[in-house]
Every structure is written in structure tokens, then in C-alpha cells.
Write an enzyme that holds these catalytic residues in place. Structure first.
Site, mmCIF file in Angstrom:
data_model
loop_
_atom_site.group_PDB
_atom_site.id
_atom_site.type_symbol
_atom_site.label_atom_id
_atom_site.label_comp_id
_atom_site.label_asym_id
_atom_site.label_seq_id
_atom_site.Cartn_x
_atom_site.Cartn_y
_atom_site.Cartn_z
ATOM 1 N N ASP A 12 1.674 0.204 -4.432
ATOM 2 C CA ASP A 12 2.051 1.182 -3.399
ATOM 3 C C ASP A 12 3.254 2.029 -3.784
ATOM 4 O OD1 ASP A 12 0.009 0.131 -1.791
ATOM 5 O OD2 ASP A 12 1.348 -1.423 -1.027
ATOM 6 N N GLY A 14 3.088 4.962 -5.010
ATOM 7 C CA GLY A 14 2.771 6.380 -4.865
ATOM 8 C C GLY A 14 1.904 6.862 -6.026
ATOM 9 N N LYS A 15 1.121 5.940 -6.595
ATOM 10 C CA LYS A 15 0.270 6.285 -7.750
ATOM 11 C C LYS A 15 -0.736 7.381 -7.381
ATOM 12 C CE LYS A 15 -0.985 1.976 -7.989
ATOM 13 N NZ LYS A 15 -0.052 1.370 -7.031
ATOM 14 N N GLY A 16 -1.348 7.209 -6.177
ATOM 15 C CA GLY A 16 -2.369 8.172 -5.744
ATOM 16 C C GLY A 16 -1.815 9.581 -5.714
ATOM 17 N N LYS A 17 -0.621 9.729 -5.147
ATOM 18 C CA LYS A 17 -0.018 11.057 -5.062
ATOM 19 C C LYS A 17 0.170 11.661 -6.455
ATOM 20 C CE LYS A 17 3.983 13.701 -4.828
ATOM 21 N NZ LYS A 17 5.117 14.349 -4.198
ATOM 22 N N ASN A 37 -9.254 -3.356 -3.159
ATOM 23 C CA ASN A 37 -7.959 -3.852 -2.690
ATOM 24 C C ASN A 37 -6.910 -2.744 -2.809
ATOM 25 O OD1 ASN A 37 -8.217 -4.002 -5.482
ATOM 26 N ND2 ASN A 37 -7.067 -5.903 -5.710
ATOM 27 N N GLY A 39 -5.213 0.920 -2.293
ATOM 28 C CA GLY A 39 -5.205 1.947 -1.250
ATOM 29 C C GLY A 39 -4.310 3.071 -1.722
ATOM 30 N N HIS A 40 -4.909 4.167 -2.136
ATOM 31 C CA HIS A 40 -4.148 5.282 -2.699
ATOM 32 C C HIS A 40 -4.214 6.465 -1.735
ATOM 33 C CE1 HIS A 40 -4.836 3.482 -6.982
ATOM 34 N NE2 HIS A 40 -4.166 2.698 -6.174
ATOM 35 N N GLN A 221 -2.764 -1.332 -8.057
ATOM 36 C CA GLN A 221 -1.748 -2.389 -7.906
ATOM 37 C C GLN A 221 -0.503 -2.043 -8.747
ATOM 38 O OE1 GLN A 221 -5.258 -3.816 -8.603
ATOM 39 N NE2 GLN A 221 -5.380 -3.305 -6.453
ATOM 40 N N THR A 236 -2.589 -10.350 -8.178
ATOM 41 C CA THR A 236 -4.008 -10.058 -8.000
ATOM 42 C C THR A 236 -4.758 -10.674 -9.187
ATOM 43 O OG1 THR A 236 -5.602 -8.339 -7.426
ATOM 44 C CG2 THR A 236 -3.971 -7.777 -9.135
ATOM 45 N N THR A 298 -4.685 -3.177 4.461
ATOM 46 C CA THR A 298 -4.668 -4.240 5.479
ATOM 47 C C THR A 298 -3.759 -3.902 6.667
ATOM 48 O OG1 THR A 298 -2.922 -5.334 4.257
ATOM 49 C CG2 THR A 298 -5.158 -6.068 3.807
ATOM 50 N N ARG A 302 4.947 -3.697 5.016
ATOM 51 C CA ARG A 302 5.376 -4.067 3.661
ATOM 52 C C ARG A 302 6.793 -4.624 3.701
ATOM 53 N NH1 ARG A 302 3.296 1.745 1.535
ATOM 54 N NH2 ARG A 302 1.086 1.271 1.349
ATOM 55 N N SER A 410 9.516 12.424 -6.949
ATOM 56 C CA SER A 410 8.739 12.781 -5.762
ATOM 57 C C SER A 410 9.658 12.727 -4.548
ATOM 58 C CB SER A 410 7.581 11.794 -5.625
ATOM 59 O OG SER A 410 6.915 12.001 -4.405
HETATM 60 P P1 GDP Z 1 -0.300 3.839 -4.191
HETATM 61 O O1 GDP Z 1 -1.085 2.641 -3.786
HETATM 62 O O2 GDP Z 1 0.616 3.571 -5.324
HETATM 63 O O3 GDP Z 1 -1.153 5.059 -4.417
HETATM 64 O O4 GDP Z 1 0.659 4.170 -2.947
HETATM 65 P P2 GDP Z 1 0.210 4.242 -1.402
HETATM 66 O O5 GDP Z 1 -0.560 5.475 -1.205
HETATM 67 O O6 GDP Z 1 -0.398 2.955 -0.970
HETATM 68 O O7 GDP Z 1 1.629 4.280 -0.693
HETATM 69 C C1 GDP Z 1 2.533 5.311 -0.929
HETATM 70 C C2 GDP Z 1 2.816 6.013 0.421
HETATM 71 O O8 GDP Z 1 3.966 6.830 0.306
HETATM 72 C C3 GDP Z 1 1.686 6.957 0.841
HETATM 73 O O9 GDP Z 1 1.615 6.982 2.243
HETATM 74 C C4 GDP Z 1 2.156 8.319 0.312
HETATM 75 O O10 GDP Z 1 1.643 9.415 1.076
HETATM 76 C C5 GDP Z 1 3.632 8.195 0.500
HETATM 77 N N1 GDP Z 1 4.447 8.915 -0.492
HETATM 78 C C6 GDP Z 1 4.217 9.093 -1.828
HETATM 79 N N2 GDP Z 1 5.252 9.715 -2.408
HETATM 80 C C7 GDP Z 1 6.174 9.934 -1.413
HETATM 81 C C8 GDP Z 1 7.495 10.497 -1.397
HETATM 82 O O11 GDP Z 1 8.041 10.919 -2.403
HETATM 83 N N3 GDP Z 1 8.129 10.511 -0.197
HETATM 84 C C9 GDP Z 1 7.581 10.026 0.947
HETATM 85 N N4 GDP Z 1 8.287 10.101 2.075
HETATM 86 N N5 GDP Z 1 6.343 9.495 0.963
HETATM 87 C C10 GDP Z 1 5.666 9.433 -0.205
HETATM 88 P P1 IMO Z 2 -2.405 -0.345 -4.650
HETATM 89 O O1 IMO Z 2 -3.352 0.119 -5.717
HETATM 90 C C1 IMO Z 2 -0.033 -3.582 -2.903
HETATM 91 C C2 IMO Z 2 -1.672 -7.630 -3.250
HETATM 92 C C3 IMO Z 2 -2.109 -8.319 -1.969
HETATM 93 C C4 IMO Z 2 -1.798 -9.762 -2.319
HETATM 94 C C5 IMO Z 2 -2.171 -9.846 -3.804
HETATM 95 C C6 IMO Z 2 -3.554 -10.416 -4.080
HETATM 96 O O2 IMO Z 2 -2.564 0.328 -3.341
HETATM 97 O O3 IMO Z 2 -0.991 -0.327 -5.153
HETATM 98 P P2 IMO Z 2 -6.004 -9.429 -3.828
HETATM 99 O O4 IMO Z 2 -6.762 -8.980 -2.607
HETATM 100 O O5 IMO Z 2 -5.845 -8.374 -4.862
HETATM 101 O O6 IMO Z 2 -6.526 -10.710 -4.391
HETATM 102 O O7 IMO Z 2 -4.517 -9.776 -3.271
HETATM 103 O O8 IMO Z 2 -2.097 -8.511 -4.293
HETATM 104 N N1 IMO Z 2 -2.288 -6.308 -3.499
HETATM 105 C C7 IMO Z 2 -1.645 -5.152 -3.358
HETATM 106 N N2 IMO Z 2 -0.386 -4.885 -2.904
HETATM 107 N N3 IMO Z 2 -0.835 -2.574 -3.334
HETATM 108 C C8 IMO Z 2 -2.064 -2.827 -3.812
HETATM 109 O O9 IMO Z 2 -2.826 -1.876 -4.390
HETATM 110 C C9 IMO Z 2 -2.547 -4.160 -3.799
HETATM 111 N N4 IMO Z 2 -3.707 -4.760 -4.162
HETATM 112 C C10 IMO Z 2 -3.533 -6.077 -3.988
HETATM 113 O O10 IMO Z 2 -1.366 -7.867 -0.868
HETATM 114 O O11 IMO Z 2 -0.430 -9.996 -2.222
HETATM 115 MG MG MG Z 3 -1.458 1.489 -2.076
#
Ligand code: GDP
Ligand code: IMO
Ligand code: MG
Length: 428
Positions: A12, A14-17, A37, A39-40, A221, A236, A298, A302, A410
Site C-alpha cells: 500500500d 502507492g504502487k498503483g498510482k 490480495n 489493491g491498487h 504487496q 504473503t 479488506t 492500517r 508524490s
Molecule cells: P498500492 O497497493 O501500493 O497501490 O497502494 P494503495 O492504492 O493500496 O494505497 C495507497 C493510497 O494512497 C491510495 O488510496 C492512493 O490513492 C493514495 N495515494 C497515493 N499517493 C498519494 C499521495 O502522494 N498522497 C496522498 N494523500 N494519497 C496518495
Molecule cells: P498491495 O498490492 C498490504 C497482507 C495481508 C496479510 C498478509 C498475508 O495492495 O500493496 P494474504 O492474503 O496475502 O495471504 O495475506 O499480507 N497483504 C497486504 N497488505 N497490501 C497488500 O497488497 C497486501 N496483500 C497482502 O494483510 O497481513
Molecule cells: Mg494496496
């Protein structure tokens, strides 16, 4: 050009961004591990897209590949495709290619995920319950159903039966029912739709590599959730680090491969496990609130804490990171004094890395250095020179601690909220 994007913390980051931002340049975007698992989140003006399985390049209609290192839930995929199509995202055989040898997540894997957690008692991993771990176990156990198995009904029936038989005793023990005939019937209903996307992904990317196309590998992840190098067993079930791109997609090792380490300006973690810089106080709550730190998959809150330069340095080494991308800088805007962990101490011994011994985790105390906050908004800034001096100082301080350049920053969730210090996109 070859780029890999990996998370350097617990996901989490911010990989997706950043994948979306960089994929404006890309020809191909490739997922090579994990499953739904992940979520980007991608924000483009008022639109928000949440991707679990599909490479984030799909939003820009790039060629998207799902490599064999992924575990694929066919129903989750179909659901995701249908939701994105409702938002006018184009997904068809010309822009989505799924490796023929990708292993499938079946309903039984979600049941086993639940049972595995139940049987751990108080030591829950806190998985996403998507069946990821059990699906990888079956892959390694050489029982998995692969995409290429869907074409031969008779063979498929035998394979599913064999798989369900294997798990039956344990399921019975936990009073869970898994009906292989129902699984076969349900899979048959969706199989033509996913077979449609099946392709020799390894070949497509190697051909693209020869033509020197821009290929972007999208990690899911984070490195601290890596099955080998993460905080085992609270990890994971896949290798989340950059080494996995080769076995998870079939792309051969090449020169001029850049690895971007996506790193939050603080630290977060979902699920159980050690977290030395965790903050159970008002500042932690502020990170949750301001950073909207709730799981995409989920919806869990966090856990939040200070930046840990020990962990990030470790991830930089393990992934061969060439540049760091610092995200969510704006979340620190109101903080008076910012702490950065620069080492640990336990039993009068100091550590500049996270030891693997689980028994030590509880004892580790962070060693902090304190930096003055900037107390002014950085939200949405796009130029280094517009950042307050103290924010620049914070970034320079982090660079000195992790011994790596932070070349992208970012400052907000939207793709345009990005500072490109080295003009990677050529827009400056
Ligand atoms: P990922 O799993 O690494 O792709 O990250 P997620 O999308 O799960 O979580 C990152 C969250 O932070 C998302 O809701 C993004 O929209 C948000 N985000 C990403 N970069 C920034 C930033 O620079 N500032 C803020 N405020 N939000 C950000
Ligand atoms: P992104 O790509 C954050 C965590 C789960 C749990 C552990 C094992 O959005 O960064 P699993 O279902 O993979 O067997 O769970 O890994 N987890 C993540 N935490 N971001 C993720 O993905 C995750 N994918 C799995 O919360 O602790
Ligand atoms: Mg995520």
C-alpha cells in the site's frame, strides 16, 4: 526500457498510482506475483479505479500481461473486468494476455485460507482471505489447476477431483464442505471467457524485450511481505521482490533494467506481525485520518508508524532498487516534529537490519532521529523548488539514511500530483 516497480514496506505504498503515472510511457505492463490480495488505487481527476488483479496499465489501454507467477481467481477477474468496463475501460484480447501456465484459485482455497487462520489460534496472520496462500501451496504441491487445463473437460474433472480429495480430510475435520462437482460446474461456466485471454506471456514479453519496448513490471504487496525476506510468518505466500519478475513472467535477465522502490513517507501495515515504529497514539491516528489508511481489499484500518530507514535500506538491497519514489509526503504536512528510525536496540545490542529471529521482534526498540516538520501544505505540488525548505531537508535526510536518490515524490493521490526530479517522463 525496462522498469520494475516494487513496494519497499508492507504494501500500500502507492504502487498503483506510480505505475499509472509511469505507464503513460509504457508499451506493456506486467503483473508477476500475488493475486487479488492486491489493491491498487488510481485517481484520475474525479474517477477512482481500484485494481486487484489487472495490471494498472489497463486504465491507459496499454498491453497488460498477467504472468505465471500470479495466482488467478477466475471469478474475481471476471468481476473486475465487468466493473471496469462499466467505467468505459477497454479490456479485450488485444490488451489483456494471461499466461497459459498461471495457477488458479478455486473456492476451496478460500475455505482453506479460513481454516488455516482458525488453526493458528491467537497467532493469526490476518490474511485477505482470498485463498492466496493455499493456492500457492497447491502450486508447489504440483496439484494446481492451470489456465491451460480448462480446455480439456475430462482431464480437468480428474484434476479437480484429485485436488478436492487431497484436501477432504482436513476440511471434514473443520466441518467444511467443498463440492468438487459444483466447482467444476462453476468453472466450466466461466472458462471460455478467461481462456479467451490465454497467451504465451513469456514469449510476448521476450519478443517485446528484443524490440526494446518499454516494459513495466508491476509488483504487488511489499518487500517486507516477501515469503523469504519478509517478517515471516507474517507475510504473503509469494516472493514480492524484484527477483520474482524473471520466474513469474519468463522475462530473461537484461541490462538497463531500472527498479523503482515505492516508499511511503511514513510506514503502514495491514494484518498482524512485528512493526517496530508503530504509533498507537494521536500521531498514528492522524496518519490514518489524513492518509485515509484503510485497506483497499479488506477495508481494515492500517496500522501506522514512523519511517523506518532500516527496513527501507534492506529492501533497496534485496530488490536492487535504482531509485526511490517517496509517496504521501503531504500526509506529514501538519506534523511538528518528524521521527525517522535509524537503527534498533535489543538486549544492549544494536542492529542496522531486521534480524529474522521471531523471538527478537518483540524486544526491538527503535533508535530515532528527529527532523523539524514544515507545517505548510505540500498537497498537489509538482515542482521540487515549490516544496518548503524543511520538506526538502526531510527528503535529503532520508536520502542520506537510505543511501539512495529519491527521484520522484508524490504529493497527492492524482496522477498529476507528482514531482519528477530527473524528468523521467520528459514533461518538465
Ligand atoms: P498500492 O497497493 O501500493 O497501490 O497502494 P494503495 O492504492 O493500496 O494505497 C495507497 C493510497 O494512497 C491510495 O488510496 C492512493 O490513492 C493514495 N495515494 C497515493 N499517493 C498519494 C499521495 O502522494 N498522497 C496522498 N494523500 N494519497 C496518495
Ligand atoms: P498491495 O498490492 C498490504 C497482507 C495481508 C496479510 C498478509 C498475508 O495492495 O500493496 P494474504 O492474503 O496475502 O495471504 O495475506 O499480507 N497483504 C497486504 N497488505 N497490501 C497488500 O497488497 C497486501 N496483500 C497482502 O494483510 O497481513
Ligand atoms: Mg494496496
Amino acid at each position: 526500457m525496462f522498469y520494475t516497480i516494487v513496494g519497499t514496506q508492507w504494501g500500500d505504498e502507492g504502487k498503483g498510482k506510480i505505475v499509472d503515472w509511469l505507464s503513460s510511457k509504457a508499451d506493456y505492463v506486467v503483473r508477476f506475483q500475488g493475486g487479488n490480495n492486491a489493491g491498487h488505487t488510481i485517481k484520475v481527476d474525479k474517477d477512482i479505479y481500484k485494481l486487484n488483479l489487472l495490471p494498472s496499465g489497463i486504465i491507459r489501454n496499454k498491453k497488460c500481461l498477467i504472468g505465471n507467477g500470479v495466482v488467478l481467481d477466475p471469478w474475481a477477474l471476471i468481476n473486475e473486468i465487468s466493473n471496469l468496463r462499466k467505467k468505459n475501460i477497454i479490456i479485450n484480447r488485444n490488451n489483456l494476455f494471461i499466461a497459459e501456465n498461471v495457477c488458479l484459485i478455486l473456492p476451496i482455497h478460500k475455505l482453506i485460507d479460513e481454516i488455516n487462520e482458525l488453526s493458528r489460534g491467537n497467532n493469526l496472520i490476518g490474511t485477505t482471505k482470498k485463498g492466496i496462500g493455499p493456492a500457492y501451496e497447491d502450486k508447489v504441491g504440483r496439484r494446481a489447476i492451470r489456465l491451460c487445463d480448462l480446455g480439456d473437460q475430462e482431464n480437468l474433472k480428474n484434476k479437480i477431483k484429485n485436488l478436492y480429495n487431497f484436501h477432504e480430510p482436513r476440511l471434514k475435520k473443520f466441518k467444511k464442505n467443498a463440492d468438487f462437482e459444483k466447482a467444476l460446474e462453476d468453472l466450466t461456466k466461466v472458462s471460455s471467457e478467461i481462456i479467451n485471454f490465454s497467451a504465451p506471456v513469456w514469449k510476448i514479453i521476450n519478443d517485446a524485450g528484443k524490440q526494446n519496448k518499454f516494459i513495466l513490471f508491476e509488483g504487488a504487496q511489499g518487500s517486507l511481505l516477501d515469503i523469504d525476506f519478509g517478517t515471516y510468518p507474517y507475510v504473503t505466500s509469494s516472493n514480492t521482490s524484484s527477483g520474482q519478475i524473471f520466474s513469474g513472467s519468463g522475462f530473461g535477465i537484461k541490462e538497463n533494467h531500472n527498479v523503482l522502490g515505492i516508499t511511503k513517507a511514513y510506514t503502514t501495515r495491514v494484518g498482524s506481525g512485528p512493526f517496530v515504529t508503530e504509533l498507537n497514539n494521536k500521531i498514528g491516528d492522524h496518519f490514518v485520518e489524513k492518509g485515509q489508511e484503510f485497506g483497499t481489499v479488506t477495508k481494515r484500518k492500517r496500522r501506522c508508524g514512523w519511517f523506518d530507514s532500516v527496513l527501507v535500506s534492506q529492501s533497496i538491497a534485496i530488490n536492487g532498487i535504482t531509485d526511490v519514489v517517496l509517496t504521501k509526503l503531504d500526509v506529514l504536512d501538519e506534523i511538528e516534529e518528524i521521527k525517522v528510525c535509524v537503527g534498533y536496540e535489543a538486549d544492549q545490542k544494536q542492529y542496522n537490519y531486521l534480524p529474522f529471529d521471531e523471538n527478537l521482534y518483540e524486544k526491538l526498540v527503535p533508535i530515532y532521529e528527529t527532523i523539524q516538520g514544515w507545517k505548510t501544505s505540500t498537497f498537489g505540488l509538482t515542482k521540487w523548488n515549490d516544496l518548503p525548505k524543511k520538506a526538502q531537508d526531510y527528503i535529503s535526510f532520508l536520502e542520506s539514511k537510505i543511501d539512495k536518490n529519491i527521484s520522484i515524490i508524490s504529493t497527492g493521490p492524482d496522477r498529476i500530483h507528482t514531482i519528477d526530479r530527473n524528468n523521467l517522463l520528459g514533461n518538465n
